[in-house]
Design a protein around this motif. Structure first.
Motif, PDB file in Angstrom:
ATOM      1  N   ALA A   1      24.977 -36.120  -2.258  1.00  0.00           N
ATOM      2  CA  ALA A   1      23.575 -36.543  -2.432  1.00  0.00           C
ATOM      3  C   ALA A   1      23.409 -38.014  -2.052  1.00  0.00           C
ATOM      4  O   ALA A   1      22.433 -38.381  -1.383  1.00  0.00           O
ATOM      5  CB  ALA A   1      23.130 -36.310  -3.870  1.00  0.00           C
ATOM      6  N   ASP A   2      24.360 -38.842  -2.444  1.00  0.00           N
ATOM      7  CA  ASP A   2      24.304 -40.264  -2.071  1.00  0.00           C
ATOM      8  C   ASP A   2      24.357 -40.420  -0.555  1.00  0.00           C
ATOM      9  O   ASP A   2      23.581 -41.184   0.024  1.00  0.00           O
ATOM     10  CB  ASP A   2      25.479 -41.035  -2.683  1.00  0.00           C
ATOM     11  CG  ASP A   2      25.518 -41.017  -4.189  1.00  0.00           C
ATOM     12  OD1 ASP A   2      24.452 -40.815  -4.819  1.00  0.00           O
ATOM     13  OD2 ASP A   2      26.618 -41.188  -4.749  1.00  0.00           O
ATOM     14  N   LEU A   3      25.267 -39.703   0.070  1.00  0.00           N
ATOM     15  CA  LEU A   3      25.416 -39.785   1.527  1.00  0.00           C
ATOM     16  C   LEU A   3      24.130 -39.360   2.234  1.00  0.00           C
ATOM     17  O   LEU A   3      23.709 -39.981   3.203  1.00  0.00           O
ATOM     18  CB  LEU A   3      26.590 -38.915   1.981  1.00  0.00           C
ATOM     19  CG  LEU A   3      27.979 -39.408   1.568  1.00  0.00           C
ATOM     20  CD1 LEU A   3      29.026 -38.335   1.829  1.00  0.00           C
ATOM     21  CD2 LEU A   3      28.335 -40.702   2.282  1.00  0.00           C
ATOM     22  N   GLU A   4      23.522 -38.289   1.713  1.00  0.00           N
ATOM     23  CA  GLU A   4      22.258 -37.826   2.287  1.00  0.00           C
ATOM     24  C   GLU A   4      21.203 -38.922   2.202  1.00  0.00           C
ATOM     25  O   GLU A   4      20.502 -39.219   3.172  1.00  0.00           O
ATOM     26  CB  GLU A   4      21.767 -36.576   1.570  1.00  0.00           C
ATOM     27  CG  GLU A   4      20.412 -36.108   2.034  1.00  0.00           C
ATOM     28  CD  GLU A   4      19.764 -35.108   1.101  1.00  0.00           C
ATOM     29  OE1 GLU A   4      18.526 -35.021   1.139  1.00  0.00           O
ATOM     30  OE2 GLU A   4      20.462 -34.430   0.324  1.00  0.00           O
ATOM     31  N   MET A   5      21.069 -39.527   1.043  1.00  0.00           N
ATOM     32  CA  MET A   5      20.035 -40.543   0.848  1.00  0.00           C
ATOM     33  C   MET A   5      20.307 -41.810   1.678  1.00  0.00           C
ATOM     34  O   MET A   5      19.386 -42.525   2.034  1.00  0.00           O
ATOM     35  CB  MET A   5      19.903 -40.894  -0.636  1.00  0.00           C
ATOM     36  CG  MET A   5      19.444 -39.720  -1.489  1.00  0.00           C
ATOM     37  SD  MET A   5      17.973 -38.882  -0.876  1.00  0.00           S
ATOM     38  CE  MET A   5      16.735 -40.093  -1.211  1.00  0.00           C
ATOM     39  N   LEU A   6      21.574 -42.063   1.975  1.00  0.00           N
ATOM     40  CA  LEU A   6      21.926 -43.217   2.804  1.00  0.00           C
ATOM     41  C   LEU A   6      21.782 -42.913   4.297  1.00  0.00           C
ATOM     42  O   LEU A   6      21.967 -43.791   5.132  1.00  0.00           O
ATOM     43  CB  LEU A   6      23.365 -43.666   2.498  1.00  0.00           C
ATOM     44  CG  LEU A   6      23.567 -44.324   1.139  1.00  0.00           C
ATOM     45  CD1 LEU A   6      25.051 -44.468   0.818  1.00  0.00           C
ATOM     46  CD2 LEU A   6      22.871 -45.687   1.109  1.00  0.00           C
ATOM     47  N   GLY A   7      21.481 -41.641   4.608  1.00  0.00           N
ATOM     48  CA  GLY A   7      21.305 -41.259   6.006  1.00  0.00           C
ATOM     49  C   GLY A   7      22.572 -40.789   6.685  1.00  0.00           C
ATOM     50  O   GLY A   7      22.574 -40.537   7.886  1.00  0.00           O
ATOM     51  N   TRP A   8      23.648 -40.660   5.943  1.00  0.00           N
ATOM     52  CA  TRP A   8      24.915 -40.187   6.496  1.00  0.00           C
ATOM     53  C   TRP A   8      24.950 -38.666   6.380  1.00  0.00           C
ATOM     54  O   TRP A   8      25.726 -38.076   5.624  1.00  0.00           O
ATOM     55  CB  TRP A   8      26.087 -40.840   5.781  1.00  0.00           C
ATOM     56  CG  TRP A   8      26.082 -42.341   5.858  1.00  0.00           C
ATOM     57  CD1 TRP A   8      25.475 -43.115   6.809  1.00  0.00           C
ATOM     58  CD2 TRP A   8      26.684 -43.250   4.946  1.00  0.00           C
ATOM     59  NE1 TRP A   8      25.674 -44.447   6.537  1.00  0.00           N
ATOM     60  CE2 TRP A   8      26.414 -44.567   5.412  1.00  0.00           C
ATOM     61  CE3 TRP A   8      27.438 -43.096   3.787  1.00  0.00           C
ATOM     62  CZ2 TRP A   8      26.868 -45.699   4.759  1.00  0.00           C
ATOM     63  CZ3 TRP A   8      27.895 -44.232   3.141  1.00  0.00           C
ATOM     64  CH2 TRP A   8      27.604 -45.510   3.624  1.00  0.00           C
ATOM     65  N   LEU A   9      24.077 -38.049   7.134  1.00  0.00           N
ATOM     66  CA  LEU A   9      23.805 -36.621   6.981  1.00  0.00           C
ATOM     67  C   LEU A   9      24.987 -35.733   7.350  1.00  0.00           C
ATOM     68  O   LEU A   9      25.255 -34.740   6.670  1.00  0.00           O
ATOM     69  CB  LEU A   9      22.572 -36.246   7.800  1.00  0.00           C
ATOM     70  CG  LEU A   9      21.308 -37.042   7.453  1.00  0.00           C
ATOM     71  CD1 LEU A   9      20.189 -36.732   8.420  1.00  0.00           C
ATOM     72  CD2 LEU A   9      20.890 -36.781   6.019  1.00  0.00           C
ATOM     73  N   GLU A  10      25.690 -36.074   8.418  1.00  0.00           N
ATOM     74  CA  GLU A  10      26.838 -35.256   8.818  1.00  0.00           C
ATOM     75  C   GLU A  10      27.903 -35.238   7.724  1.00  0.00           C
ATOM     76  O   GLU A  10      28.506 -34.200   7.451  1.00  0.00           O
ATOM     77  CB  GLU A  10      27.448 -35.747  10.139  1.00  0.00           C
ATOM     78  CG  GLU A  10      26.550 -35.537  11.345  1.00  0.00           C
ATOM     79  CD  GLU A  10      25.587 -36.703  11.592  1.00  0.00           C
ATOM     80  OE1 GLU A  10      25.547 -37.650  10.761  1.00  0.00           O
ATOM     81  OE2 GLU A  10      24.857 -36.653  12.592  1.00  0.00           O
ATOM     82  N   ASP A  11      28.127 -36.392   7.103  1.00  0.00           N
ATOM     83  CA  ASP A  11      29.111 -36.467   6.017  1.00  0.00           C
ATOM     84  C   ASP A  11      28.639 -35.689   4.790  1.00  0.00           C
ATOM     85  O   ASP A  11      29.440 -35.032   4.118  1.00  0.00           O
ATOM     86  CB  ASP A  11      29.392 -37.923   5.642  1.00  0.00           C
ATOM     87  CG  ASP A  11      30.088 -38.676   6.759  1.00  0.00           C
ATOM     88  OD1 ASP A  11      30.891 -38.068   7.486  1.00  0.00           O
ATOM     89  OD2 ASP A  11      29.813 -39.879   6.913  1.00  0.00           O
ATOM     90  N   ALA A  12      27.350 -35.751   4.499  1.00  0.00           N
ATOM     91  CA  ALA A  12      26.799 -34.984   3.377  1.00  0.00           C
ATOM     92  C   ALA A  12      26.965 -33.485   3.638  1.00  0.00           C
ATOM     93  O   ALA A  12      27.307 -32.723   2.724  1.00  0.00           O
ATOM     94  CB  ALA A  12      25.322 -35.322   3.167  1.00  0.00           C
ATOM     95  N   ILE A  13      26.752 -33.067   4.885  1.00  0.00           N
ATOM     96  CA  ILE A  13      26.929 -31.657   5.246  1.00  0.00           C
ATOM     97  C   ILE A  13      28.389 -31.245   5.069  1.00  0.00           C
ATOM     98  O   ILE A  13      28.677 -30.191   4.496  1.00  0.00           O
ATOM     99  CB  ILE A  13      26.451 -31.397   6.692  1.00  0.00           C
ATOM    100  CG1 ILE A  13      24.929 -31.493   6.767  1.00  0.00           C
ATOM    101  CG2 ILE A  13      26.927 -30.037   7.198  1.00  0.00           C
ATOM    102  CD1 ILE A  13      24.375 -31.503   8.188  1.00  0.00           C
ATOM    103  N   LYS A  14      29.309 -32.081   5.538  1.00  0.00           N
ATOM    104  CA  LYS A  14      30.745 -31.756   5.423  1.00  0.00           C
ATOM    105  C   LYS A  14      31.156 -31.567   3.967  1.00  0.00           C
ATOM    106  O   LYS A  14      31.845 -30.608   3.633  1.00  0.00           O
ATOM    107  CB  LYS A  14      31.599 -32.853   6.060  1.00  0.00           C
ATOM    108  CG  LYS A  14      31.604 -32.830   7.554  1.00  0.00           C
ATOM    109  CD  LYS A  14      32.447 -33.981   8.095  1.00  0.00           C
ATOM    110  CE  LYS A  14      32.204 -34.169   9.573  1.00  0.00           C
ATOM    111  NZ  LYS A  14      32.865 -35.378  10.083  1.00  0.00           N
TER     112      LYS A  14
END
Length: 165
Positions: free
Chosen positions: A60-73
């Motif tokens: 969730a943190d990664l998503e909010m920071l815009g690191w979408l690929e990492d959030a997906i992984k």
């Protein structure tokens, strides 16, 4: 809920307590300070790498920071886990483990949407709602957030999901 000052005082006594670190991260997340939330969620995850709550918080943190690929992984990694594994490592009920896992599908869908990969977003969102309805699962996501996202993908005419809720 404890104040952040009290949480930090407790952290000085137990610097490797993943639940305490996660609670601090949550306080930052609620204030939309996602960088600090990420720092403390990552520390919580490093203290207990098998707890899916720490992993999903980190996603969730990664998503909010815009690191979408990492959030997906990270979210897809949780999807590979069995319900039994989630229960064993997170100490939650089967129903809660199923909810955690299914909410990861929503996060994957939302990240794909933000990446403008709408066919993948639809696929994960349809699966999310299908499993949620089939297994009568609650969600940590608000009903309005789910419904708004559903409509943004133009899925109203393709599936009837809201009649039962």
């Amino acid at each position: 809920m404890k104040s952040r000052k009290q949480l930090f005082a407790d952290l000085r006594k137990k610097p490797e307590d993943p639940d305490l670190l996660s609670e601090i991260a949550s306080s930052y997340y609620k204030e939309a300070n996602y960088k600090k939330a990420y720092v403390y969620d990552r520390r919580a995850w490093l203290c207990n790498r098998n707890n899916t709550i720490h992993i999903t918080n980190l996603a969730a943190d990664l998503e909010m920071l815009g690191w979408l690929e990492d959030a997906i992984k990270l979210s897809k990694w949780v999807l590979t886990w069995s319900i039994e594994r989630i229960c064993r490592h997170t100490n939650v009920s089967t129903s809660r483990a199923m909810t955690i896992k299914n909410d990861c599908r929503f996060r994957v869908s939302y990240c794909y949407y933000k990446l403008e990969q709408h066919s993948l977003a639809r696929r994960y969102l349809n699966l999310y709602f299908k499993i949620k309805k089939r297994d009568k699962l609650p969600s940590d996501l608000t009903h309005d957030h789910q419904k708004e996202f559903w409509r943004s993908l133009n899925l109203d005419g393709k599936m009837k999901i809201w009649e039962t809720e």
